[in-house]
Design a protein around this motif. Structure first.
Motif, PDB file in Angstrom:
ATOM      1  N   LEU A  93       0.834  -1.201   0.000  1.00 17.78           N
ATOM      2  CA  LEU A  93       0.000   0.000   0.000  1.00 17.78           C
ATOM      3  C   LEU A  93       0.872   1.256   0.000  1.00 17.78           C
ATOM      4  O   LEU A  93       0.606   2.211  -0.734  1.00 17.78           O
ATOM      5  CB  LEU A  93      -0.931  -0.010   1.215  1.00 17.78           C
ATOM      6  CG  LEU A  93      -1.861   1.198   1.385  1.00 17.78           C
ATOM      7  CD1 LEU A  93      -2.764   1.373   0.171  1.00 17.78           C
ATOM      8  CD2 LEU A  93      -2.701   1.048   2.649  1.00 17.78           C
ATOM      9  N   THR A  98       0.933   3.745  -3.210  1.00 17.19           N
ATOM     10  CA  THR A  98       0.467   5.105  -2.951  1.00 17.19           C
ATOM     11  C   THR A  98       1.510   6.123  -3.394  1.00 17.19           C
ATOM     12  O   THR A  98       1.189   7.118  -4.065  1.00 17.19           O
ATOM     13  CB  THR A  98       0.138   5.295  -1.462  1.00 17.19           C
ATOM     14  OG1 THR A  98      -0.914   4.397  -1.088  1.00 17.19           O
ATOM     15  CG2 THR A  98      -0.313   6.728  -1.180  1.00 17.19           C
ATOM     16  N   TRP A 155      -6.193   2.352  -9.834  1.00 15.39           N
ATOM     17  CA  TRP A 155      -5.654   2.640  -8.512  1.00 15.39           C
ATOM     18  C   TRP A 155      -6.702   2.991  -7.457  1.00 15.39           C
ATOM     19  O   TRP A 155      -6.626   2.474  -6.325  1.00 15.39           O
ATOM     20  CB  TRP A 155      -4.586   3.743  -8.602  1.00 15.39           C
ATOM     21  CG  TRP A 155      -4.119   4.246  -7.272  1.00 15.39           C
ATOM     22  CD1 TRP A 155      -4.103   5.521  -6.824  1.00 15.39           C
ATOM     23  CD2 TRP A 155      -3.599   3.456  -6.180  1.00 15.39           C
ATOM     24  NE1 TRP A 155      -3.612   5.598  -5.546  1.00 15.39           N
ATOM     25  CE2 TRP A 155      -3.302   4.343  -5.123  1.00 15.39           C
ATOM     26  CE3 TRP A 155      -3.373   2.093  -5.999  1.00 15.39           C
ATOM     27  CZ2 TRP A 155      -2.781   3.914  -3.906  1.00 15.39           C
ATOM     28  CZ3 TRP A 155      -2.860   1.655  -4.778  1.00 15.39           C
ATOM     29  CH2 TRP A 155      -2.561   2.553  -3.752  1.00 15.39           C
ATOM     30  N   LYS A 207      -6.666   0.803  -4.167  1.00 12.88           N
ATOM     31  CA  LYS A 207      -6.314   1.402  -2.874  1.00 12.88           C
ATOM     32  C   LYS A 207      -7.367   1.077  -1.821  1.00 12.88           C
ATOM     33  O   LYS A 207      -7.022   0.724  -0.678  1.00 12.88           O
ATOM     34  CB  LYS A 207      -6.166   2.916  -3.026  1.00 12.88           C
ATOM     35  CG  LYS A 207      -5.710   3.616  -1.757  1.00 12.88           C
ATOM     36  CD  LYS A 207      -5.510   5.108  -1.999  1.00 12.88           C
ATOM     37  CE  LYS A 207      -4.977   5.793  -0.745  1.00 12.88           C
ATOM     38  NZ  LYS A 207      -4.759   7.259  -0.980  1.00 12.88           N
ATOM     39  N   SER A 255      -6.587  -1.165   1.482  1.00 21.37           N
ATOM     40  CA  SER A 255      -6.895  -0.599   2.807  1.00 21.37           C
ATOM     41  C   SER A 255      -7.845  -1.509   3.568  1.00 21.37           C
ATOM     42  O   SER A 255      -7.695  -1.719   4.783  1.00 21.37           O
ATOM     43  CB  SER A 255      -7.506   0.800   2.647  1.00 21.37           C
ATOM     44  OG  SER A 255      -6.598   1.683   2.037  1.00 21.37           O
TER      45      SER A 255
END
Length: 203
Positions: free
Chosen positions: A119, A123, A184, A188, A192
């Motif tokens: 992650l 990111t 993305w 993401k 998460s």
């Protein structure tokens, strides 16, 4: 290619810290690789006493050329270096790179540490480096790695048959996955969610 696109950065999470790799990490990386004798795995590249110096030299040469940014993986709960990962095969002109050369000591595999590391890397790649695609590549026979990459939300692009020759003379079929900048936001959210689920399970 701009050699300044990839700059030294430390990525911090709750469970993991990704810190720039240096020659001083030699002993700690060997200790991490010995947890599970990872250097014996024929389908992946984990350093052992026989090739640690070449491993470090190649990683730092690629970094100097602007092709890679290698990290050591630090378990924030123990303070131990437990593996390594890197941005590699970076092409600044096309805003693409690969996350690869990833391995972890046996004791932290399949934990929240790996999910959080991915992650953090993704990111930074999409939201700071403005990548349009991030690739993942692995050996056809590394079924655990293929499953782990798919769980990230990456899509399989294809298989490069007889892609590279390994040190033992065998030819590697390379499975290529990617996450694009269009993928993305959903990826993401997915990562998460996985991280939160792992934290809840391990609490």
């Amino acid at each position: 290619m701009s050699p300044t696109w990839l700059k030294d950065i430390t990525l911090e999470g709750q469970h993991v810290s990704l810190q720039p790799l240096t020659l001083d990490h030699r002993a700690a990386l060997l200790d991490a690789a010995n947890d599970g004798q990872l250097w014996k795995l024929w389908y992946t590249s984990v350093p052992g006493e026989h090739n640690i110096d070449a491993y470090l030299t190649a990683a730092l040469q690629d970094k100097h050329a602007g092709l890679a940014l290698p990290f050591v993986v630090v378990d924030k709960h123990s303070g131990d270096i437990v593996g390594s990962t890197r941005y590699c095969n970076a092409v600044a002109k096309h805003r693409r790179l690969e996350i690869g050369y990833t391995w972890y000591a046996n004791r932290v595999q399949r934990t929240a540490l790996n999910t959080e590391a991915k992650l953090l890397l993704l990111t930074y790649a999409f939201e700071q480096l403005d990548c349009i695609a991030v690739e993942f590549r692995t050996h056809w026979h590394n079924t655990r790695s293929r499953a782990a990459i798919a769980r990230l939300g990456a899509r399989q692009d294809g298989v490069l048959r007889n892609h590279i020759l390994l040190d033992d003379g065998s030819a590697r079929d390379t499975v290529v996955f990617s996450i694009t900048n269009y993928d993305w936001p959903a990826a993401k959210r997915h990562l998460s969610f996985l991280l939160e689920s792992r934290e809840t399970t391990q609490a």
